[in-house]
Design an enzyme around this catalytic site. Structure first.
Site, PDB file in Angstrom:
ATOM      1  N   LYS A 277      46.153  48.507  37.187  1.00 17.04           N
ATOM      2  CA  LYS A 277      45.947  47.918  35.869  1.00 17.04           C
ATOM      3  C   LYS A 277      46.579  48.792  34.787  1.00 17.04           C
ATOM      4  CE  LYS A 277      41.468  45.701  36.763  1.00 17.04           C
ATOM      5  NZ  LYS A 277      41.847  44.321  36.432  1.00 17.04           N
TER       6      LYS A 277
ATOM      7  N   ARG B  48      37.447  38.557  45.114  1.00 17.93           N
ATOM      8  CA  ARG B  48      37.361  37.459  46.090  1.00 17.93           C
ATOM      9  C   ARG B  48      37.489  37.985  47.515  1.00 17.93           C
ATOM     10  NH1 ARG B  48      42.422  34.679  43.174  1.00 17.93           N
ATOM     11  NH2 ARG B  48      41.553  35.927  41.468  1.00 17.93           N
TER      12      ARG B  48
END
Ligand code: BES
Ligand code: MN
Ligand code: ZN
Length: 495
Positions: free
Chosen positions: A278, A352
């Site tokens: 990130k 996920r």
């Protein structure tokens, strides 16, 4: 905080402060009228002079003499059109924030009177909301300051009610348990990621079951997860020095054969993005990427205190997402516990990947319902802002139940679709699916990914990326969606 319920007349209750409500227009609550009489019409005069406007959540502290209380805190409840549950929470927040800074040790709240609030709310509901607000707004997180901040004076609150029956006491206790649950969630979320790692979260679960006999904890380590075939979950922790944990907490308050309601929490204790790292700005806030897990902890603690007659199982997928020489690469293909293969195109779509194996694992509990909670996508903040949690479900009745729990707890959700038309965005050239679906509808394709692992039971997914914490000057965990979860779980009692 010591909080007790009292049906004694407020007039005779000795305290440092009495909190009362005044509406902007219309009839005053009985307790306010009585106090005004004792005070020789002082509140009425202040109202006429404009010092007490009655405007929603406005407050005025007035020292008084010759009374059982040394000051009165007058709070405005607004116009008739302002009497919604969320505005009642604003009134309560204003009162508690005022009291916690005041020199009073003992306060009496005369705020549960139904004329204080909208006609829809019962006195019991008001008392629950008062209990929650007391805990919620006296929270502080100070354990990492080298010097403890000054103690607050306020230690005792008496809540006035029409009688001190079991039902009203239970209602107050429910609110207090909810507020304490929120505060546990906030403590876990605010704890820095060098302390709060998957093993530490496991220890917190053990602590919870030690403090509450009704909760049993089991913790799976990486070896046990590997044996179960959780290749997707383990691909996320592969780059971290901290091993992953699957934390299972069981509350059995119902009959042995009552199917449990299962809560699954995303517990990424720090999300650097992994190899798909990130950008640096605001990356510290990715310590809150275990917000789903934290809310499951808070809800379980509240349930352990309330002891409803049903079964609840909590499963937390805890891992740290870090880049390193052993980290998963974009392009890697892993096999999930379900047998489905996943091409990982972006290691930052890791939530996920841990959830899908936890969602396969929970089948063994033969669940009545499964709700997962996850700070899953930045995209849900674009869609719904920080006001509402994103709701996705394969079951309309379950979605409806969560929606109404959100309304009554003022911890709201808004449903988004998971239509088949979105599924093709997850097509992979090399595996059964890929872990990202491109920019459009990012929250929906994340939910579509999860839906491939939840076909065998009634399931809902709550994307809490926008609601789990506050950013900016008031940075800190919000305690959401614990109120929603408590309300939701209790809505199953007796069904
Ligand atoms: N934990 C983040 C989601 C997130 C981002 C929550 C910002 C709150 C604020 C999640 O693991 C993530 O990184 N999601 C990616 C998905 C993308 C790579 C498909 C995102 O939202 O950008
Ligand atoms: Mn991520
Ligand atoms: Zn994440």
């Amino acid at each position: 905080m010591n909080v007790n319920l009292s049906s004694e007349s407020i007039i005779s209750t000795k305290a440092d402060c009495l909190a009362l409500a005044v509406p902007e227009k219309g009839t005053w609550p009985d307790s306010t009228l009585k106090a005004d009489e004792l005070l020789g019409g002082l509140i009425g005069e202040l109202n006429k002079a404009g010092d007490v406007s009655g405007k929603l959540a406005s407050t005025l502290m007035v020292p008084v003499s010759g009374q059982p209380w040394s000051r009165v805190l007058i709070v405005g409840t607004g116009a008739d059109s302002d009497r919604s549950p969320s505005n009642y929470f604003k009134v309560l927040a204003a009162v508690v924030k005022e009291l916690r800074e005041a020199p009073s040790k003992h306060a009496v709240l005369a705020l549960a009177d139904t004329t204080t609030n909208n006609a829809d709310a019962s006195e019991a509901q008001n008392l629950s909301r008062i209990g929650r607000s007391i805990e919620e707004h006296t929270y502080r997180f100070t354990g990492f300051k080298s010097e403890a901040p000054p103690e607050r004076k306020l230690t005792d609150i008496t809540v006035a009610a029409s009688d001190s029956s079991g039902a009203l006491q239970n209602a107050l206790d429910l609110g207090l348990a909810t507020g304490r649950g929120m505060n546990l969630t906030r403590d876990l979320g605010n704890t820095p990621p060098n302390v709060c790692h998957p093993t530490w979260l496991g220890e917190q679960a053990q602590k919870l079951s030690k403090d509450h006999d009704v909760i049993k904890t089991e913790i799976l380590d990486e070896e046990q997860m590997a044996k179960l075939g959780m290749g997707s979950l383990l691909s996320v922790s592969a780059g971290s020095a901290q091993p992953a944990r699957l934390i299972v907490m069981e509350y059995r308050g119902g009959k042995a054969d009552d199917k449990p309601h299962v809560l699954v929490g995303k517990g990424i204790t720090f999300d650097s993005g992994g190899i798909s790292i990130k950008p640096g700005e605001g990356m510290d806030e990715m310590k809150y990427d275990m917000g789903g897990a934290a809310s499951v902890f808070g809800a379980m603690q509240a349930i352990a205190e309330i002891k409803p007659a049903l079964n609840v199982v909590a499963v937390i997928a805890a891992a740290e997402n870090m880049p390193s020489g052993t980290a998963t690469r974009p392009g890697d293909i892993v096999t999930s516990m379900s047998g489905q293969t996943i091409e990982i195109l972006n290691t930052d779509a890791e939530g996920r990947l841990v959830l899908c194996d936890a969602l396969t694992y929970v089948k063994k509990f033969d669940p009545a319902t499964v709700v997962d909670l996850a700070t899953l996508t930045g995209a849900v903040i674009m869609a719904l802002g920080r006001q509402a949690t994103g709701l996705f479900s394969n079951d309309d009745a379950l979605a409806e139940q969560l929606t109404s729990a959100g309304e009554s707890s003022c911890d709201r959700v808004w449903r988004l679709p998971i239509w088949d038309e979105y599924q093709s965005q997850l097509d992979s050239n090399f595996a059964d699916m890929q872990n990202i679906g491109g920019r459009p509808a990012g929250s929906i394709t994340a939910a579509c990914f999860l839906s491939r692992f939840t076909k065998d039971y009634r399931w809902a997914h709550l994307d809490i990326a926008g609601t789990a914490w506050h950013t900016g000057a008031a940075k800190g965990s919000s305690g959401r969606p614990v109120p929603l979860l408590v309300d939701y779980v209790l809505s199953h009692v007796g069904k």
